[in-house]
Design a protein around this motif. Sequence first.
Motif, PDB file in Angstrom:
ATOM      1  N   GLN A  52       0.829  -1.203   0.000  1.00  0.00           N
ATOM      2  CA  GLN A  52       0.000   0.000   0.000  1.00  0.00           C
ATOM      3  C   GLN A  52       0.867   1.257   0.000  1.00  0.00           C
ATOM      4  O   GLN A  52       0.582   2.218  -0.726  1.00  0.00           O
ATOM      5  CB  GLN A  52      -0.937   0.010   1.206  1.00  0.00           C
ATOM      6  CG  GLN A  52      -2.007  -1.049   1.165  1.00  0.00           C
ATOM      7  CD  GLN A  52      -2.968  -0.916   2.323  1.00  0.00           C
ATOM      8  OE1 GLN A  52      -3.357   0.187   2.696  1.00  0.00           O
ATOM      9  NE2 GLN A  52      -3.359  -2.054   2.890  1.00  0.00           N
ATOM     10  N   VAL A  53       1.924   1.260   0.809  1.00  0.00           N
ATOM     11  CA  VAL A  53       2.822   2.426   0.875  1.00  0.00           C
ATOM     12  C   VAL A  53       3.477   2.663  -0.480  1.00  0.00           C
ATOM     13  O   VAL A  53       3.474   3.786  -1.002  1.00  0.00           O
ATOM     14  CB  VAL A  53       3.897   2.246   1.964  1.00  0.00           C
ATOM     15  CG1 VAL A  53       4.932   3.367   1.891  1.00  0.00           C
ATOM     16  CG2 VAL A  53       3.272   2.191   3.345  1.00  0.00           C
ATOM     17  N   ARG A  54       4.036   1.619  -1.059  1.00  0.00           N
ATOM     18  CA  ARG A  54       4.730   1.778  -2.350  1.00  0.00           C
ATOM     19  C   ARG A  54       3.768   2.252  -3.447  1.00  0.00           C
ATOM     20  O   ARG A  54       4.135   3.090  -4.271  1.00  0.00           O
ATOM     21  CB  ARG A  54       5.429   0.487  -2.760  1.00  0.00           C
ATOM     22  CG  ARG A  54       6.635   0.194  -1.893  1.00  0.00           C
ATOM     23  CD  ARG A  54       7.524  -0.894  -2.453  1.00  0.00           C
ATOM     24  NE  ARG A  54       8.641  -1.155  -1.562  1.00  0.00           N
ATOM     25  CZ  ARG A  54       9.769  -0.431  -1.529  1.00  0.00           C
ATOM     26  NH1 ARG A  54       9.914   0.569  -2.361  1.00  0.00           N
ATOM     27  NH2 ARG A  54      10.733  -0.734  -0.685  1.00  0.00           N
ATOM     28  N   THR A  55       2.550   1.751  -3.437  1.00  0.00           N
ATOM     29  CA  THR A  55       1.573   2.157  -4.446  1.00  0.00           C
ATOM     30  C   THR A  55       1.147   3.602  -4.230  1.00  0.00           C
ATOM     31  O   THR A  55       1.058   4.380  -5.185  1.00  0.00           O
ATOM     32  CB  THR A  55       0.358   1.216  -4.441  1.00  0.00           C
ATOM     33  OG1 THR A  55       0.812  -0.127  -4.614  1.00  0.00           O
ATOM     34  CG2 THR A  55      -0.604   1.552  -5.573  1.00  0.00           C
ATOM     35  N   ALA A  56       0.897   4.001  -2.983  1.00  0.00           N
ATOM     36  CA  ALA A  56       0.510   5.390  -2.693  1.00  0.00           C
ATOM     37  C   ALA A  56       1.638   6.353  -3.063  1.00  0.00           C
ATOM     38  O   ALA A  56       1.394   7.404  -3.671  1.00  0.00           O
ATOM     39  CB  ALA A  56       0.122   5.538  -1.224  1.00  0.00           C
ATOM     40  N   LEU A  57       2.879   6.000  -2.717  1.00  0.00           N
ATOM     41  CA  LEU A  57       4.013   6.859  -3.093  1.00  0.00           C
ATOM     42  C   LEU A  57       4.171   6.927  -4.610  1.00  0.00           C
ATOM     43  O   LEU A  57       4.443   8.000  -5.161  1.00  0.00           O
ATOM     44  CB  LEU A  57       5.304   6.354  -2.446  1.00  0.00           C
ATOM     45  CG  LEU A  57       5.466   6.652  -0.969  1.00  0.00           C
ATOM     46  CD1 LEU A  57       6.654   5.876  -0.388  1.00  0.00           C
ATOM     47  CD2 LEU A  57       5.637   8.152  -0.732  1.00  0.00           C
ATOM     48  N   ALA A  58       3.990   5.816  -5.285  1.00  0.00           N
ATOM     49  CA  ALA A  58       4.062   5.817  -6.754  1.00  0.00           C
ATOM     50  C   ALA A  58       3.000   6.737  -7.332  1.00  0.00           C
ATOM     51  O   ALA A  58       3.249   7.450  -8.327  1.00  0.00           O
ATOM     52  CB  ALA A  58       3.907   4.397  -7.301  1.00  0.00           C
ATOM     53  N   ASN A  59       1.827   6.761  -6.723  1.00  0.00           N
ATOM     54  CA  ASN A  59       0.763   7.653  -7.201  1.00  0.00           C
ATOM     55  C   ASN A  59       1.139   9.114  -7.005  1.00  0.00           C
ATOM     56  O   ASN A  59       0.882   9.950  -7.877  1.00  0.00           O
ATOM     57  CB  ASN A  59      -0.557   7.324  -6.507  1.00  0.00           C
ATOM     58  CG  ASN A  59      -1.129   6.002  -6.958  1.00  0.00           C
ATOM     59  OD1 ASN A  59      -0.785   5.494  -8.024  1.00  0.00           O
ATOM     60  ND2 ASN A  59      -1.996   5.426  -6.148  1.00  0.00           N
ATOM     61  N   VAL A  60       1.741   9.447  -5.867  1.00  0.00           N
ATOM     62  CA  VAL A  60       2.211  10.819  -5.647  1.00  0.00           C
ATOM     63  C   VAL A  60       3.226  11.181  -6.723  1.00  0.00           C
ATOM     64  O   VAL A  60       3.133  12.252  -7.354  1.00  0.00           O
ATOM     65  CB  VAL A  60       2.831  10.983  -4.242  1.00  0.00           C
ATOM     66  CG1 VAL A  60       3.563  12.322  -4.114  1.00  0.00           C
ATOM     67  CG2 VAL A  60       1.768  10.855  -3.156  1.00  0.00           C
ATOM     68  N   LEU A  61       4.183  10.297  -6.969  1.00  0.00           N
ATOM     69  CA  LEU A  61       5.219  10.570  -7.974  1.00  0.00           C
ATOM     70  C   LEU A  61       4.636  10.640  -9.380  1.00  0.00           C
ATOM     71  O   LEU A  61       5.118  11.407 -10.216  1.00  0.00           O
ATOM     72  CB  LEU A  61       6.323   9.514  -7.885  1.00  0.00           C
ATOM     73  CG  LEU A  61       7.095   9.498  -6.561  1.00  0.00           C
ATOM     74  CD1 LEU A  61       8.137   8.383  -6.567  1.00  0.00           C
ATOM     75  CD2 LEU A  61       7.734  10.851  -6.260  1.00  0.00           C
ATOM     76  N   ARG A  62       3.586   9.883  -9.647  1.00  0.00           N
ATOM     77  CA  ARG A  62       2.915   9.923 -10.954  1.00  0.00           C
ATOM     78  C   ARG A  62       2.277  11.300 -11.183  1.00  0.00           C
ATOM     79  O   ARG A  62       2.358  11.857 -12.279  1.00  0.00           O
ATOM     80  CB  ARG A  62       1.876   8.801 -11.036  1.00  0.00           C
ATOM     81  CG  ARG A  62       1.310   8.594 -12.419  1.00  0.00           C
ATOM     82  CD  ARG A  62       0.369   7.391 -12.481  1.00  0.00           C
ATOM     83  NE  ARG A  62       1.126   6.145 -12.411  1.00  0.00           N
ATOM     84  CZ  ARG A  62       1.151   5.315 -11.356  1.00  0.00           C
ATOM     85  NH1 ARG A  62       0.429   5.553 -10.298  1.00  0.00           N
ATOM     86  NH2 ARG A  62       1.871   4.227 -11.390  1.00  0.00           N
ATOM     87  N   VAL A  63       1.649  11.853 -10.152  1.00  0.00           N
ATOM     88  CA  VAL A  63       1.059  13.195 -10.275  1.00  0.00           C
ATOM     89  C   VAL A  63       2.165  14.220 -10.504  1.00  0.00           C
ATOM     90  O   VAL A  63       2.055  15.093 -11.368  1.00  0.00           O
ATOM     91  CB  VAL A  63       0.212  13.560  -9.037  1.00  0.00           C
ATOM     92  CG1 VAL A  63      -0.293  14.998  -9.132  1.00  0.00           C
ATOM     93  CG2 VAL A  63      -0.959  12.592  -8.875  1.00  0.00           C
TER      94      VAL A  63
END
Length: 132
Positions: A52-63
């Motif tokens: 969950q952490v890695r996916t949420a951080l990836a989403n922040v970086l995607r934005v």
Amino acid sequence: MSRIEPIIVPDSAAPAGHYSAGVRHGGLVYVSGQLGVRPDGSHTADRPFEEQVRTALANVLRVLAAAGLGPEDLVKVTAYIVGVGNWPRFNAIYADVMGAAKPARAVVPVPELHYGYLIEIDAIAACRDDAL
């Protein structure tokens, strides 16, 4: 007065509510709270905390990437985590993903999050001259 410009994130799940994944205004990019939702819209709420952490951080970086920015442009990050005991695991993954970037940060323990997630992350980044 400058306009508020929504950040369009290609190949990403559309926001589930009435908000933008991120907006640009006055030389800053504001990233809305990101859960562990995969780009195809599937959820990781039933997956381990680390995923969950890695996916949420990836989403922040995607934005950020959609705004022409990266982790080095982050000014402030706020992570909301369920269970203060998850803090050390969050911190280790965060350090791995962020590398040399060390923005100001708050980690806020909360009793619960939407859809049963264990983490949500929002952020503020400063635009570079070439990203305006």
